[in-house]
Design a protein around this motif. Structure first.
Motif, PDB file in Angstrom:
ATOM      1  N   UNK A 179       0.827  -1.205   0.000  1.00 35.98           N
ATOM      2  CA  UNK A 179       0.000   0.000   0.000  1.00 35.98           C
ATOM      3  C   UNK A 179       0.860   1.254   0.000  1.00 35.98           C
ATOM      4  N   UNK A 180       1.967   1.203   0.707  1.00 35.32           N
ATOM      5  CA  UNK A 180       2.861   2.360   0.741  1.00 35.32           C
ATOM      6  C   UNK A 180       3.530   2.575  -0.611  1.00 35.32           C
ATOM      7  N   UNK A 181       3.786   1.482  -1.333  1.00 37.59           N
ATOM      8  CA  UNK A 181       4.307   1.600  -2.696  1.00 37.59           C
ATOM      9  C   UNK A 181       3.276   2.290  -3.585  1.00 37.59           C
ATOM     10  N   UNK A 182       1.998   1.989  -3.377  1.00 38.62           N
ATOM     11  CA  UNK A 182       0.946   2.638  -4.170  1.00 38.62           C
ATOM     12  C   UNK A 182       0.879   4.130  -3.871  1.00 38.62           C
ATOM     13  N   UNK A 183       1.146   4.500  -2.618  1.00 35.65           N
ATOM     14  CA  UNK A 183       1.179   5.924  -2.274  1.00 35.65           C
ATOM     15  C   UNK A 183       2.378   6.588  -2.951  1.00 35.65           C
ATOM     16  N   UNK A 184       3.523   5.910  -2.930  1.00 35.27           N
ATOM     17  CA  UNK A 184       4.703   6.418  -3.633  1.00 35.27           C
ATOM     18  C   UNK A 184       4.373   6.637  -5.103  1.00 35.27           C
ATOM     19  N   UNK A 185       3.735   5.652  -5.712  1.00 35.34           N
ATOM     20  CA  UNK A 185       3.378   5.733  -7.134  1.00 35.34           C
ATOM     21  C   UNK A 185       2.469   6.930  -7.398  1.00 35.34           C
ATOM     22  N   UNK A 186       1.516   7.156  -6.496  1.00 35.43           N
ATOM     23  CA  UNK A 186       0.570   8.260  -6.670  1.00 35.43           C
ATOM     24  C   UNK A 186       1.230   9.625  -6.559  1.00 35.43           C
ATOM     25  N   UNK A 187       2.413   9.676  -5.922  1.00 29.58           N
ATOM     26  CA  UNK A 187       3.089  10.957  -5.682  1.00 29.58           C
ATOM     27  C   UNK A 187       4.230  11.237  -6.660  1.00 29.58           C
ATOM     28  N   UNK A 188       4.531  10.295  -7.535  1.00 34.93           N
ATOM     29  CA  UNK A 188       5.717  10.424  -8.391  1.00 34.93           C
ATOM     30  C   UNK A 188       5.688  11.634  -9.313  1.00 34.93           C
ATOM     31  N   UNK A 189       4.503  11.998  -9.795  1.00 37.36           N
ATOM     32  CA  UNK A 189       4.407  13.114 -10.737  1.00 37.36           C
ATOM     33  C   UNK A 189       4.121  14.441 -10.029  1.00 37.36           C
ATOM     34  N   UNK A 190       4.355  14.447  -8.701  1.00 33.06           N
ATOM     35  CA  UNK A 190       4.203  15.663  -7.892  1.00 33.06           C
ATOM     36  C   UNK A 190       2.806  16.283  -8.001  1.00 33.06           C
ATOM     37  N   UNK A 191       1.772  15.512  -7.685  1.00 33.97           N
ATOM     38  CA  UNK A 191       0.412  16.055  -7.721  1.00 33.97           C
ATOM     39  C   UNK A 191       0.186  17.050  -6.588  1.00 33.97           C
ATOM     40  N   UNK A 192      -0.868  17.833  -6.712  1.00 32.33           N
ATOM     41  CA  UNK A 192      -1.212  18.808  -5.682  1.00 32.33           C
ATOM     42  C   UNK A 192      -2.382  18.332  -4.821  1.00 32.33           C
ATOM     43  N   UNK A 193      -3.078  17.297  -5.314  1.00 26.72           N
ATOM     44  CA  UNK A 193      -4.222  16.737  -4.613  1.00 26.72           C
ATOM     45  C   UNK A 193      -4.077  15.218  -4.587  1.00 26.72           C
TER      46      UNK A 193
END
Length: 243
Positions: A144-158
């Motif tokens: 699950x933490x890897x999925x959070x990392x994946x979600x943040x890779x492109x530097x989203x704001x939300x």
């Protein structure tokens, strides 16, 4: 111009034109907000997330992400968000790095930048040593933490998190909560965290109570406790959903 990270107004949604799943949803998030969307299973949380991410087309109302309308400017709007869905979506037979690189390619990121961002996020969670491991070798919490990392890779704001700690152990849940809250403070990331677990509600954050497709409360926790004359979030939740 609306400068909110997320702005939803007069949103309704039905399935088959008859089953009302969401009714007159109005909410907004600002930069750095840590907001918990609390509701029982079936309350409409996942449907709301599906509308925000355009997996479903909103039939009425408006959804804007940093002033970009999800209908008229979908590419610009969606570029600002990272998502962790309720069901795991990592490939178990690929390594962590391969999963992350594949996701980065969908965002058009260069391989070198993708690896740099991936390692940066993994280090924030003290997980840089798993980069070469296959996902199936990891614990549920690590996945699950890897999925959070994946979600943040492109530097989203939300960041949208749909039941991100379901199926993980207590210690992993604490680590995930701590990490996400730190992102709000340090990066001014806006977070909407959907859950049915009352103990995930941050006493200093915002609470949105969704019940049977309707928002019954939307305020900082301390104000909700004061308004309902409740000692804790559990009592406040009962106040709104059982009265």
């Amino acid at each position: 111009m609306n400068s909110s990270a997320l702005s939803i107004t007069k949103l309704n949604h039905t399935f088959g034109g008859e089953l009302q799943v969401l009714s007159n949803i109005n909410l907004s998030l600002d930069k750095g907000d840590y907001s918990i969307l609390l509701g029982l299973n079936g309350a409409g949380k996942t449907t709301l997330f599906s509308l925000i991410t355009r997996l479903y087309n909103n039939q009425t109302g408006s959804i804007e992400i940093f002033s970009q309308n999800i209908k008229t400017s979908p590419s610009k709007a969606l570029a600002n968000i990272g998502v962790v869905f309720q069901q795991p979506t990592v490939d178990l037979d690929l390594t962590v790095e391969q999963n992350l690189q594949y996701h980065a390619s969908l965002h058009g990121m260069k391989k070198s930048l993708a690896l740099e961002n991936a390692m940066s996020e993994l280090k924030r969670q003290n997980m840089e040593d798993i980069i070469k491991k296959k996902v199936r070798e990891l614990s549920g919490g690590q996945r699950r933490r890897v999925e959070i990392v994946r979600a943040l890779m492109h530097n989203p704001k939300l960041l949208l998190l749909d039941e991100p700690t379901v199926g993980v152990d207590i210690e992993s849940r604490k680590l995930i909560v701590k990490h996400v809250k730190s992102l709000c403070k340090e990066k001014k990331l806006a977070v909407l965290w959907a859950t049915h677990l009352i103990d995930e509600v941050d006493q200093e954050g915002k609470l949105i109570v969704l019940h049977q497709g309707k928002i019954l409360a939307n305020d900082v926790v301390k104000n909700i406790l004061k308004k309902t004359k409740s000692k804790n979030v559990s009592d406040a939740f009962d106040y709104f959903t059982k009265n």
